[in-house]
Design an enzyme around this catalytic site. Sequence first.
Site, mmCIF file in Angstrom:
data_model
loop_
_atom_site.group_PDB
_atom_site.id
_atom_site.type_symbol
_atom_site.label_atom_id
_atom_site.label_comp_id
_atom_site.label_asym_id
_atom_site.label_seq_id
_atom_site.Cartn_x
_atom_site.Cartn_y
_atom_site.Cartn_z
ATOM 1 N N ASN A 79 33.220 29.474 41.329
ATOM 2 C CA ASN A 79 33.821 28.653 40.280
ATOM 3 C C ASN A 79 34.785 27.599 40.836
ATOM 4 O O ASN A 79 34.676 26.410 40.513
ATOM 5 C CB ASN A 79 34.533 29.568 39.264
ATOM 6 C CG ASN A 79 35.321 28.777 38.256
ATOM 7 O OD1 ASN A 79 36.524 28.613 38.381
ATOM 8 N ND2 ASN A 79 34.651 28.223 37.256
ATOM 9 N N LYS A 82 53.380 31.545 40.873
ATOM 10 C CA LYS A 82 52.454 30.493 40.438
ATOM 11 C C LYS A 82 52.632 30.195 38.957
ATOM 12 O O LYS A 82 52.746 29.042 38.538
ATOM 13 C CB LYS A 82 51.017 30.972 40.699
ATOM 14 C CG LYS A 82 49.939 29.998 40.289
ATOM 15 C CD LYS A 82 48.547 30.623 40.357
ATOM 16 C CE LYS A 82 48.286 31.266 41.699
ATOM 17 N NZ LYS A 82 46.870 31.605 41.890
ATOM 18 N N THR A 111 40.545 25.120 37.712
ATOM 19 C CA THR A 111 41.162 25.399 39.022
ATOM 20 C C THR A 111 40.715 24.351 40.047
ATOM 21 O O THR A 111 41.536 23.805 40.799
ATOM 22 C CB THR A 111 40.825 26.825 39.501
ATOM 23 O OG1 THR A 111 41.117 27.736 38.442
ATOM 24 C CG2 THR A 111 41.632 27.203 40.722
ATOM 25 N N LYS A 124 47.712 41.034 37.751
ATOM 26 C CA LYS A 124 46.377 40.883 38.330
ATOM 27 C C LYS A 124 45.648 42.213 38.193
ATOM 28 O O LYS A 124 46.278 43.274 38.146
ATOM 29 C CB LYS A 124 46.489 40.520 39.818
ATOM 30 C CG LYS A 124 45.246 39.887 40.395
ATOM 31 C CD LYS A 124 45.145 38.419 40.072
ATOM 32 C CE LYS A 124 43.819 37.848 40.514
ATOM 33 N NZ LYS A 124 43.789 36.384 40.431
ATOM 34 N N LYS A 140 50.137 37.775 33.098
ATOM 35 C CA LYS A 140 48.951 36.918 33.020
ATOM 36 C C LYS A 140 48.373 36.803 34.415
ATOM 37 O O LYS A 140 49.092 36.538 35.378
ATOM 38 C CB LYS A 140 49.378 35.525 32.510
ATOM 39 C CG LYS A 140 48.248 34.533 32.405
ATOM 40 C CD LYS A 140 47.671 34.514 31.009
ATOM 41 C CE LYS A 140 46.291 33.895 30.952
ATOM 42 N NZ LYS A 140 45.180 34.803 31.310
ATOM 43 N N GLN A 148 50.993 35.623 41.757
ATOM 44 C CA GLN A 148 50.789 35.098 40.410
ATOM 45 C C GLN A 148 52.117 34.880 39.684
ATOM 46 O O GLN A 148 52.263 33.941 38.889
ATOM 47 C CB GLN A 148 49.912 36.082 39.625
ATOM 48 C CG GLN A 148 49.302 35.510 38.367
ATOM 49 C CD GLN A 148 48.044 34.688 38.637
ATOM 50 O OE1 GLN A 148 47.206 35.077 39.431
ATOM 51 N NE2 GLN A 148 47.924 33.554 37.971
ATOM 52 N N GLY A 166 39.489 35.636 34.496
ATOM 53 C CA GLY A 166 38.508 35.877 35.561
ATOM 54 C C GLY A 166 39.087 35.646 36.941
ATOM 55 O O GLY A 166 40.211 35.180 37.104
ATOM 56 N N ASP A 167 38.334 36.001 37.938
ATOM 57 C CA ASP A 167 38.650 35.731 39.351
ATOM 58 C C ASP A 167 37.346 35.972 40.110
ATOM 59 O O ASP A 167 36.271 35.895 39.494
ATOM 60 C CB ASP A 167 39.787 36.663 39.842
ATOM 61 C CG ASP A 167 40.347 36.262 41.205
ATOM 62 O OD1 ASP A 167 41.128 35.304 41.277
ATOM 63 O OD2 ASP A 167 39.993 36.901 42.223
HETATM 64 P P1 NDP Z 1 33.775 33.282 42.596
HETATM 65 O O1 NDP Z 1 33.401 34.711 42.569
HETATM 66 O O2 NDP Z 1 33.263 32.367 41.554
HETATM 67 O O3 NDP Z 1 33.377 32.656 44.025
HETATM 68 C C1 NDP Z 1 33.861 33.198 45.213
HETATM 69 C C2 NDP Z 1 33.235 32.450 46.369
HETATM 70 O O4 NDP Z 1 33.869 32.857 47.580
HETATM 71 C C3 NDP Z 1 31.761 32.757 46.541
HETATM 72 O O5 NDP Z 1 31.123 31.649 47.107
HETATM 73 C C4 NDP Z 1 31.788 33.934 47.508
HETATM 74 O O6 NDP Z 1 30.596 34.088 48.258
HETATM 75 C C5 NDP Z 1 32.937 33.550 48.414
HETATM 76 N N1 NDP Z 1 33.584 34.777 48.936
HETATM 77 C C6 NDP Z 1 34.132 35.783 48.209
HETATM 78 N N2 NDP Z 1 34.590 36.746 49.019
HETATM 79 C C7 NDP Z 1 34.340 36.326 50.273
HETATM 80 C C8 NDP Z 1 34.588 36.878 51.552
HETATM 81 N N3 NDP Z 1 35.185 38.080 51.709
HETATM 82 N N4 NDP Z 1 34.212 36.155 52.634
HETATM 83 C C9 NDP Z 1 33.609 34.948 52.480
HETATM 84 N N5 NDP Z 1 33.337 34.380 51.279
HETATM 85 C C10 NDP Z 1 33.708 35.061 50.209
HETATM 86 O O7 NDP Z 1 35.380 33.263 42.652
HETATM 87 P P2 NDP Z 1 36.370 32.076 42.288
HETATM 88 O O8 NDP Z 1 35.769 30.776 42.684
HETATM 89 O O9 NDP Z 1 36.835 32.279 40.908
HETATM 90 O O10 NDP Z 1 37.612 32.418 43.249
HETATM 91 C C11 NDP Z 1 37.722 31.926 44.587
HETATM 92 C C12 NDP Z 1 39.161 32.004 45.052
HETATM 93 O O11 NDP Z 1 39.984 31.216 44.178
HETATM 94 C C13 NDP Z 1 39.793 33.404 45.041
HETATM 95 O O12 NDP Z 1 40.721 33.506 46.091
HETATM 96 C C14 NDP Z 1 40.528 33.441 43.708
HETATM 97 O O13 NDP Z 1 41.579 34.390 43.703
HETATM 98 C C15 NDP Z 1 41.057 32.012 43.670
HETATM 99 N N6 NDP Z 1 41.430 31.531 42.342
HETATM 100 C C16 NDP Z 1 40.517 31.518 41.308
HETATM 101 C C17 NDP Z 1 40.882 31.018 40.081
HETATM 102 C C18 NDP Z 1 39.904 30.858 38.967
HETATM 103 O O14 NDP Z 1 40.255 30.226 37.969
HETATM 104 N N7 NDP Z 1 38.683 31.368 39.075
HETATM 105 C C19 NDP Z 1 42.274 30.567 39.815
HETATM 106 C C20 NDP Z 1 43.113 30.530 40.984
HETATM 107 C C21 NDP Z 1 42.697 31.030 42.184
HETATM 108 P P3 NDP Z 1 29.546 35.241 47.839
HETATM 109 O O15 NDP Z 1 28.891 34.763 46.603
HETATM 110 O O16 NDP Z 1 28.633 35.322 49.025
HETATM 111 O O17 NDP Z 1 30.349 36.495 47.650
#
Ligand code: NDP
Length: 449
Positions: free
Chosen positions: A243, A116, A211, A128, A92, A113, A167-168
């Site tokens: 997200n 976690k 999250t 993943k 997962k 993961q 998603g991620d």
């Molecule tokens: P989203 O794609 O919804 O958002 C990602 C955000 O981070 C955007 O604002 C993006 O900016 C920014 N970002 C991405 N890559 C970079 C980078 N290289 N440098 C600077 N900013 C960056 O992703 P999520 O919110 O889903 O995920 C964010 C983090 O949380 C990740 O590490 C993910 O693995 C982790 N996570 C997510 C979960 C989930 O349920 N979604 C669960 C647990 C962990 P821009 O739009 O400019 O790219």
Amino acid sequence: MINNNYVKKVYEKLESKYSHEKEFLQAAKEVLETLEPVVEKDPQIEKLGILERITEPERMISFRVSWVDDNGNVQVNTGYRCQFNSAIGPYKGGIRFHPSVNQSVIKFLGFEQTFKNSLTGLAMGGGKGGSDFEPKGKSDMEIMRFCQSYMTELYRHIGQFTDVPAGDIGVGKREIGYMFGQYKRLANEFTGVLTGKALEFGGSLGRTQATGYGLCYFTQRMLKKLKDTDLDDKKVIISGSGNVAIYAAEKAIALGAKVIAMSDSNGYIYDRNGVDLDVIKEIKEVKRGRIKEYLETYPNVVYVDNCHEIWNLPCDVALPCATQNEIDEKAARTLVANGCMAVAEGANMPSTPEAVEVFLDSGILYAPGKASNAGGVATSGLEMSQNSLRLSWSFEEVDSRLKDIMENIFDTCYETSKKYSDGKNLVAGANIAGFVKVCEAMKIQGVAY
Ligand code: NDP
């Protein structure tokens, strides 16, 4: 530093075999270092080769994803699915679409993961997936064609009892919808093979928020137990505006905090009065725009064209919610010097090892992502249960289960840390607690499983 000979031998082998996989080695080293006291107490771990096995994915799939853009040109990307460990349940973990995705990134995420998912207390193994595809700037039809092509290969490797992706970064409800549609067409079955689905076809209320909300529930518990305070009236900085960041901001504000800064990969906004989250949601969730557009509504707010400098702002609580290694040693020192009392990770591995060392040495509260961001996958686990039962629970029911799970995860990490060290090192607490359950399952199942 690794002192135990067995642990050292395992890490050195990984280092020579996977020298080019720096994110994976970083994650593996952090976990292995903290497992030394467990390994010393239990000789079976070495005898049964548990560390060698737990650091090697059960299966790593890499495949071509070809698709046709709006101009009729053929494009090719690389797709991945890492099925890391299925000792305690079906694999997962999310799918990430971002140009920085490679085998090392997917392996580090799958490895993290595993621990976690174990911490959530639910029956989920670790996995993943993703692709180096850049969704930014693509039309809706291009996104659809890419998702369909990605699933055309992936569908043969997944299933409700085998591997359940979610998603991620770069993968939200829209992408999950296109991938689910393609899975259903190819497999000719309607099952809960993906989580993070829209409510219309089996999604769970509360999954979108999970999250970010879960991160705040964990932070609130940590502040209460270890500092006898809470998020009320605290100045909070949140990196990212995706997200995780948006719903962390929503819950932090609901708990009385003032969120003064948020970012995207271009830059950050600083709103001393507290950000207007409705405006950010409109820019990011509806228009899929850039955070700089916040200035169109609030022209007097500060915008800085460099996302890394967000950590220079003084705050009480920092919630990194963007991506890996976004807080380096210098940023960590600045946060501590500016009086930050807690850092809780919404992203996966957002702090470099040097930054983590600064946090642990300084004595501020530090919550590692594999514990504090587990709310998303926990609620995905609840979505799987609802799909199996052909039922849907109310938002309040899901949210209250999420809160219980996050408070439980904090308590488990804290108690485990107290058992093996001083009670303050939640990194050790999370790694050990996550490891022990998977390790016991692996022992019971024998070697050739
Ligand atoms: P989203 O794609 O919804 O958002 C990602 C955000 O981070 C955007 O604002 C993006 O900016 C920014 N970002 C991405 N890559 C970079 C980078 N290289 N440098 C600077 N900013 C960056 O992703 P999520 O919110 O889903 O995920 C964010 C983090 O949380 C990740 O590490 C993910 O693995 C982790 N996570 C997510 C979960 C989930 O349920 N979604 C669960 C647990 C962990 P821009 O739009 O400019 O790219």
